[in-house]
Design a protein around this motif. Structure first.
Motif, PDB file in Angstrom:
ATOM      1  N   LEU A  41     115.999  33.469  46.653  1.00 32.06           N
ATOM      2  CA  LEU A  41     117.243  33.145  46.385  1.00 32.06           C
ATOM      3  C   LEU A  41     117.995  33.815  45.481  1.00 32.06           C
ATOM      4  N   HIS A  42     117.339  34.299  44.519  1.00 27.36           N
ATOM      5  CA  HIS A  42     118.096  35.378  43.392  1.00 27.36           C
ATOM      6  C   HIS A  42     118.444  36.662  44.206  1.00 27.36           C
ATOM      7  N   ARG A  43     117.509  37.122  44.833  1.00 27.37           N
ATOM      8  CA  ARG A  43     117.630  38.530  45.752  1.00 27.37           C
ATOM      9  C   ARG A  43     118.640  38.125  46.600  1.00 27.37           C
ATOM     10  N   ARG A  44     118.790  37.310  47.332  1.00 26.91           N
ATOM     11  CA  ARG A  44     119.689  36.923  48.441  1.00 26.91           C
ATOM     12  C   ARG A  44     121.037  36.860  47.840  1.00 26.91           C
ATOM     13  N   ILE A  45     121.068  36.161  46.717  1.00 28.98           N
ATOM     14  CA  ILE A  45     122.540  36.145  46.056  1.00 28.98           C
ATOM     15  C   ILE A  45     123.058  37.547  45.665  1.00 28.98           C
ATOM     16  N   ASP A  46     122.075  38.327  45.026  1.00 28.44           N
ATOM     17  CA  ASP A  46     122.547  39.683  44.706  1.00 28.44           C
ATOM     18  C   ASP A  46     123.129  40.389  45.836  1.00 28.44           C
ATOM     19  N   GLU A  47     122.324  40.324  46.930  1.00 29.68           N
ATOM     20  CA  GLU A  47     122.405  41.031  48.217  1.00 29.68           C
ATOM     21  C   GLU A  47     124.044  40.446  48.723  1.00 29.68           C
ATOM     22  N   LEU A  48     124.287  39.346  48.582  1.00 28.59           N
ATOM     23  CA  LEU A  48     125.592  38.787  48.973  1.00 28.59           C
ATOM     24  C   LEU A  48     126.337  39.277  48.317  1.00 28.59           C
ATOM     25  N   GLY A 109     121.850  32.551  55.897  1.00 34.10           N
ATOM     26  CA  GLY A 109     120.468  32.945  55.187  1.00 34.10           C
ATOM     27  C   GLY A 109     119.927  32.130  54.051  1.00 34.10           C
ATOM     28  N   ILE A 110     121.153  32.150  53.032  1.00 30.36           N
ATOM     29  CA  ILE A 110     121.084  31.557  51.512  1.00 30.36           C
ATOM     30  C   ILE A 110     121.142  29.892  51.899  1.00 30.36           C
ATOM     31  N   GLY A 111     121.972  29.509  52.759  1.00 25.03           N
ATOM     32  CA  GLY A 111     121.918  28.047  53.252  1.00 25.03           C
ATOM     33  C   GLY A 111     120.554  27.448  53.548  1.00 25.03           C
ATOM     34  N   GLN A 112     119.898  28.278  54.672  1.00 27.38           N
ATOM     35  CA  GLN A 112     118.551  27.922  55.015  1.00 27.38           C
ATOM     36  C   GLN A 112     117.675  27.915  53.942  1.00 27.38           C
ATOM     37  N   LEU A 113     117.760  28.894  53.090  1.00 29.97           N
ATOM     38  CA  LEU A 113     116.649  28.767  52.063  1.00 29.97           C
ATOM     39  C   LEU A 113     116.987  27.800  51.094  1.00 29.97           C
ATOM     40  N   VAL A 114     118.111  27.614  50.787  1.00 28.30           N
ATOM     41  CA  VAL A 114     118.531  26.407  49.853  1.00 28.30           C
ATOM     42  C   VAL A 114     118.010  24.910  50.536  1.00 28.30           C
ATOM     43  N   SER A 115     118.087  24.861  51.672  1.00 31.18           N
ATOM     44  CA  SER A 115     117.733  23.649  52.353  1.00 31.18           C
ATOM     45  C   SER A 115     116.224  23.320  52.103  1.00 31.18           C
ATOM     46  N   ARG A 116     115.582  24.553  51.926  1.00 29.09           N
ATOM     47  CA  ARG A 116     114.010  24.363  51.907  1.00 29.09           C
ATOM     48  C   ARG A 116     113.914  24.270  50.272  1.00 29.09           C
ATOM     49  N   VAL A 117     114.419  24.883  49.431  1.00 25.31           N
ATOM     50  CA  VAL A 117     114.098  24.824  47.899  1.00 25.31           C
ATOM     51  C   VAL A 117     114.641  23.406  47.533  1.00 25.31           C
ATOM     52  N   LEU A 118     115.669  22.749  47.908  1.00 23.42           N
ATOM     53  CA  LEU A 118     116.301  21.563  47.366  1.00 23.42           C
ATOM     54  C   LEU A 118     115.910  20.492  48.243  1.00 23.42           C
TER      55      LEU A 118
END
Length: 119
Positions: A41-48, A109-118
């Motif tokens: 998540l951290h990496r993808r937010i940096d990428e965004l 992509g962030i949204g999909q990962l957030v759905s799994r993490v939260l």
């Protein structure tokens, strides 16, 4: 863990805060949580954030999108993220992406990962 050249990665205070570096000169805490998904998540937010800068001239309000992304990062790094707020921030990012497919794909992509993490 460390290798023969002194590069170290580890949870320095047993709270999910990582320190990385070569020897004593490059150590520092990066609060990204302890799981691989949190790191991703951290990496993808940096990428965004990078994409928002790269495509700033094609986005309706890139400064606002960067601020929303910063708030999303803050929420996701907190011990108890507000799920409703996180959802609203992702919705705002999706709407603000306009026709910039690279930004939209990163947000999705962030949204999909957030759905799994939260969950």
């Amino acid at each position: 863990m460390s290798d023969d050249r002194g590069f170290r990665v580890g949870d320095v205070n047993n709270q999910g805060n990582l320190a990385m570096g070569h020897g004593a000169h490059a150590e520092g805490n990066v609060s990204i949580g302890g799981s691989a998904e949190s790191y991703e998540l951290h990496r993808r937010i940096d990428e965004l954030q990078q994409l928002l800068t790269q495509y700033a001239d094609r986005l309706p309000d890139p400064d606002e999108l960067r601020a929303v992304t910063g708030e999303l990062r803050s929420q996701l790094q907190s011990p108890r993220p507000n799920r409703v707020l996180v959802g609203s921030l992702l919705t705002a990012l999706t709407a603000g992406a306009g026709g910039v497919n690279a930004v939209l794909a990163a947000v999705n992509g962030i949204g999909q990962l957030v759905s799994r993490v939260l969950t």
